[in-house]
Design a protein around this motif. Structure first.
Motif, PDB file in Angstrom:
ATOM      1  N   TYR A   1      16.844 -15.885   1.923  1.00 49.22           N
ATOM      2  CA  TYR A   1      16.740 -16.904   2.969  1.00 49.22           C
ATOM      3  C   TYR A   1      15.301 -17.398   3.111  1.00 49.22           C
ATOM      4  O   TYR A   1      15.039 -18.612   3.148  1.00 49.22           O
ATOM      5  CB  TYR A   1      17.248 -16.324   4.287  1.00 49.22           C
ATOM      6  CG  TYR A   1      16.897 -17.139   5.512  1.00 49.22           C
ATOM      7  CD1 TYR A   1      17.607 -18.293   5.831  1.00 49.22           C
ATOM      8  CD2 TYR A   1      15.845 -16.755   6.350  1.00 49.22           C
ATOM      9  CE1 TYR A   1      17.282 -19.044   6.956  1.00 49.22           C
ATOM     10  CE2 TYR A   1      15.515 -17.484   7.475  1.00 49.22           C
ATOM     11  CZ  TYR A   1      16.246 -18.640   7.780  1.00 49.22           C
ATOM     12  OH  TYR A   1      15.913 -19.386   8.894  1.00 49.22           O
TER      13      TYR A   1
ATOM     14  N   THR B   1      21.255 -26.835   6.800  1.00 53.28           N
ATOM     15  CA  THR B   1      22.005 -25.679   7.289  1.00 53.28           C
ATOM     16  C   THR B   1      22.617 -24.979   6.081  1.00 53.28           C
ATOM     17  O   THR B   1      22.877 -25.599   5.045  1.00 53.28           O
ATOM     18  CB  THR B   1      23.108 -26.083   8.277  1.00 53.28           C
ATOM     19  OG1 THR B   1      24.112 -26.841   7.599  1.00 53.28           O
ATOM     20  CG2 THR B   1      22.531 -26.896   9.422  1.00 53.28           C
TER      21      THR B   1
ATOM     22  N   VAL C   1      24.909 -21.194   4.680  1.00 58.78           N
ATOM     23  CA  VAL C   1      25.486 -19.868   4.854  1.00 58.78           C
ATOM     24  C   VAL C   1      25.295 -19.136   3.536  1.00 58.78           C
ATOM     25  O   VAL C   1      25.608 -19.650   2.466  1.00 58.78           O
ATOM     26  CB  VAL C   1      26.973 -19.925   5.276  1.00 58.78           C
ATOM     27  CG1 VAL C   1      27.824 -20.703   4.303  1.00 58.78           C
ATOM     28  CG2 VAL C   1      27.528 -18.526   5.474  1.00 58.78           C
TER      29      VAL C   1
ATOM     30  N   SER D   1      24.104 -16.935   8.607  1.00 57.49           N
ATOM     31  CA  SER D   1      24.509 -18.305   8.918  1.00 57.49           C
ATOM     32  C   SER D   1      23.310 -19.039   9.503  1.00 57.49           C
ATOM     33  O   SER D   1      22.949 -18.831  10.663  1.00 57.49           O
ATOM     34  CB  SER D   1      25.676 -18.318   9.909  1.00 57.49           C
ATOM     35  OG  SER D   1      26.818 -17.722   9.342  1.00 57.49           O
TER      36      SER D   1
ATOM     37  N   HIS E   1      24.722 -22.951  10.428  1.00 55.39           N
ATOM     38  CA  HIS E   1      25.885 -23.443   9.697  1.00 55.39           C
ATOM     39  C   HIS E   1      27.128 -22.736  10.226  1.00 55.39           C
ATOM     40  O   HIS E   1      27.034 -21.608  10.719  1.00 55.39           O
ATOM     41  CB  HIS E   1      25.695 -23.113   8.209  1.00 55.39           C
ATOM     42  CG  HIS E   1      26.628 -23.824   7.290  1.00 55.39           C
ATOM     43  ND1 HIS E   1      26.299 -25.010   6.674  1.00 55.39           N
ATOM     44  CD2 HIS E   1      27.868 -23.521   6.853  1.00 55.39           C
ATOM     45  CE1 HIS E   1      27.300 -25.392   5.911  1.00 55.39           C
ATOM     46  NE2 HIS E   1      28.272 -24.501   6.002  1.00 55.39           N
ATOM     47  N   PRO E   2      28.315 -23.356  10.148  1.00 51.61           N
ATOM     48  CA  PRO E   2      29.524 -22.598  10.502  1.00 51.61           C
ATOM     49  C   PRO E   2      29.578 -21.271   9.757  1.00 51.61           C
ATOM     50  O   PRO E   2      29.323 -21.215   8.551  1.00 51.61           O
ATOM     51  CB  PRO E   2      30.658 -23.533  10.058  1.00 51.61           C
ATOM     52  CG  PRO E   2      30.062 -24.906  10.124  1.00 51.61           C
ATOM     53  CD  PRO E   2      28.616 -24.738   9.740  1.00 51.61           C
ATOM     54  N   GLY E   3      29.916 -20.206  10.466  1.00 54.80           N
ATOM     55  CA  GLY E   3      29.816 -18.869   9.886  1.00 54.80           C
ATOM     56  C   GLY E   3      30.928 -18.501   8.935  1.00 54.80           C
ATOM     57  O   GLY E   3      30.801 -17.577   8.147  1.00 54.80           O
TER      58      GLY E   3
ATOM     59  N   THR F   1      27.792 -17.344  14.399  1.00 52.54           N
ATOM     60  CA  THR F   1      26.816 -18.338  13.987  1.00 52.54           C
ATOM     61  C   THR F   1      26.143 -18.911  15.236  1.00 52.54           C
ATOM     62  O   THR F   1      26.789 -19.001  16.289  1.00 52.54           O
ATOM     63  CB  THR F   1      27.486 -19.452  13.163  1.00 52.54           C
ATOM     64  OG1 THR F   1      26.491 -20.318  12.635  1.00 52.54           O
ATOM     65  CG2 THR F   1      28.455 -20.296  13.995  1.00 52.54           C
ATOM     66  N   PRO F   2      24.865 -19.298  15.190  1.00 56.16           N
ATOM     67  CA  PRO F   2      23.970 -19.055  14.055  1.00 56.16           C
ATOM     68  C   PRO F   2      23.371 -17.656  14.123  1.00 56.16           C
ATOM     69  O   PRO F   2      23.203 -17.114  15.208  1.00 56.16           O
ATOM     70  CB  PRO F   2      22.886 -20.116  14.244  1.00 56.16           C
ATOM     71  CG  PRO F   2      22.804 -20.295  15.737  1.00 56.16           C
ATOM     72  CD  PRO F   2      24.211 -20.109  16.251  1.00 56.16           C
ATOM     73  N   THR F   3      23.047 -17.122  12.972  1.00 56.86           N
ATOM     74  CA  THR F   3      22.301 -15.864  12.917  1.00 56.86           C
ATOM     75  C   THR F   3      20.908 -16.097  12.346  1.00 56.86           C
ATOM     76  O   THR F   3      20.155 -15.151  12.142  1.00 56.86           O
ATOM     77  CB  THR F   3      23.040 -14.813  12.074  1.00 56.86           C
ATOM     78  OG1 THR F   3      23.094 -15.247  10.708  1.00 56.86           O
ATOM     79  CG2 THR F   3      24.450 -14.597  12.586  1.00 56.86           C
TER      80      THR F   3
END
Length: 415
Positions: free
Chosen positions: A242, A259, A261, A276, A279-281, A296-298
């Motif tokens: 990441y 965004t 995942v 995430s 972004h949608p998880g 989400t989000p993480t």
């Protein structure tokens, strides 16, 4: 002549073959399996039609729609289908598959019955032709031109060249992805890789769809893809990956925003680890139900990662579980009266397709087409799906016999 002998002859002919030679090679292979003709059909980029690849002695043929035809049934079910061709003969429709990737269909015109040995020999020839379609496509535009039903914009040309094959299977895990629209993408992209027992999955959605023909978003997505692969190949963990992507994109465009995942799945244990980034998880589907909407989000979107450390979420899967990752173009797709497709409809459709025991790539294909139909075939944003099914735990020892994929139908004739 046996299937092995036919395969050997085709291999010897293939070393200097062009894509333009493949229709003639298929016709020459036909008598080796007791057929009078073999015709290659390739699927178009939108996965709606099967298009004949014709040259040499290959007889004239028209395209087939996938939905509502026997050839399309062989494609969607990944199983050979038989039909009457008149005068006591039959037509055998055999899927063209490279690994688990569906490329199209091979039409085989037989003078006699399609018994099991004949079907097996035709499947052997189809497997080699599928390999040749993939390898010859690397050196020519013939196949790519055939698969296009409309002009492709430059941004889409750039991005699609970087995507992996739509489908891959290890026998213990199957992965399938679809990206729409085909010919005018924005900033959506997906990637995956299998390194040992670990499957790596990623979705990216770069901000900027429609700006300068989507080019800025595509450049950002391309940077994210390259940085993701660079981090994987340097054996960075999920958090390190990441940050590597975040720095790489930030160095190029500080105002860019993506965004994402990022996920890792251990094929032995079923442990799924996810970040995430705005972004949608994703969704975990088990025995016909959505059992988990991943948090989400993480993490913050890419280029903002230095403001807050990411958090990795862990989820334990069970054999047979599906993991559905998607971009917001899926859930935010709106009908002509403004009704969003929504997460509930997304889950319901996916659960129904799984219950119908469709092959995984067919589930992805139908899901994206359902979204297109909901929005009257005019997407306002990219719609991308990455669907993974953990079939069974991978063995601990590398010398264990490989399993048959639980999501690939055998080449048995269907009436």
């Amino acid at each position: 002549m046996s299937g092995i002998e036919a395969l050997g002859r085709l291999l010897r002919q293939s070393h200097h073959a062009r894509p333009d030679d493949l229709p003639q090679m298929a016709m020459r292979a036909a008598p080796l399996v007791g057929a009078t003709a073999m015709i290659i059909y390739l699927v178009d980029h939108r996965q709606r039609e099967l298009l004949p690849l014709l040259a040499g002695d290959a007889p004239p043929r028209d395209p087939f729609m996938i939905d509502g035809t026997l050839a399309g049934r062989a494609f969607t079910t990944v199983a050979a289908c038989v039909s009457d061709s008149g005068a006591g003969g039959v037509r055998l429709w055999v899927p063209l598959i490279n690994g688990a990737e569906r490329l199209g269909i091979l039409e085989v015109v037989l003078a006699g019955p399609a018994d099991d040995p004949v079907v097996e020999d035709c499947a052997t020839v189809a497997a080699l032709l599928a390999e040749l379609v993939v390898t010859r496509d690397l050196y020519s535009d013939t196949i790519e031109r055939l698969r296009r039903r409309e002009p492709m914009r430059l941004a889409a040309e750039m991005l699609r060249a970087q995507l992996p094959p739509l489908t891959f299977s290890t026998g213990h895990l199957m992965i399938s992805g679809v990206l729409e629209p085909c010919y005018d993408v924005g900033g959506d992209a997906f990637d995956y890789a299998i390194n040992g027992d670990i499957a790596h999955l990623a979705l990216f959605d770069a901000v900027g769809h429609g700006s300068a023909g989507g080019m800025r978003a595509v450049v950002l997505a391309s940077l994210a893809l390259a940085a993701y692969r660079n981090a994987r190949r340097a054996a960075l963990d999920l958090i390190g990956t990441y940050h590597h992507i975040d720095r790489a994109v930030q160095d190029h465009d500080r105002r860019g925003l993506i965004t994402a995942v990022l996920a890792e799945l251990d094929q032995r244990t079923g442990v799924l680890r996810v970040i995430s980034a705005g972004h949608p998880g994703g969704v975990v589907i088990r025995r016909g139900k959505a059992v988990k909407i991943l948090p989400t989000p993480t993490a913050l979107p890419v280029t903002l990662g230095h403001h807050r450390p990411p958090v990795v979420i862990e989820e334990s899967l069970e054999p047979g579980d599906h993991v559905l990752l998607y971009t917001d173009g899926i859930t935010e797709a709106r009908s002509t009266d403004g009704e969003p497709f929504g997460i509930d409809r997304l889950v319901d459709f996916t659960v129904k397709a799984i219950a119908d025991q469709l092959p995984l790539p067919e589930t992805s294909r139908r899901l994206v087409h359902a979204i297109l139909d909901h929005q009257d075939d005019c997407l306002q944003d990219d719609a991308t799906v990455l669907l993974a099914r953990w079939i069974s735990p991978a063995p601990d020892h590398s010398d264990t016999e490989l399993p048959e994929s639980a999501n690939r139908a055998p080449f048995e004739p269907l009436g």
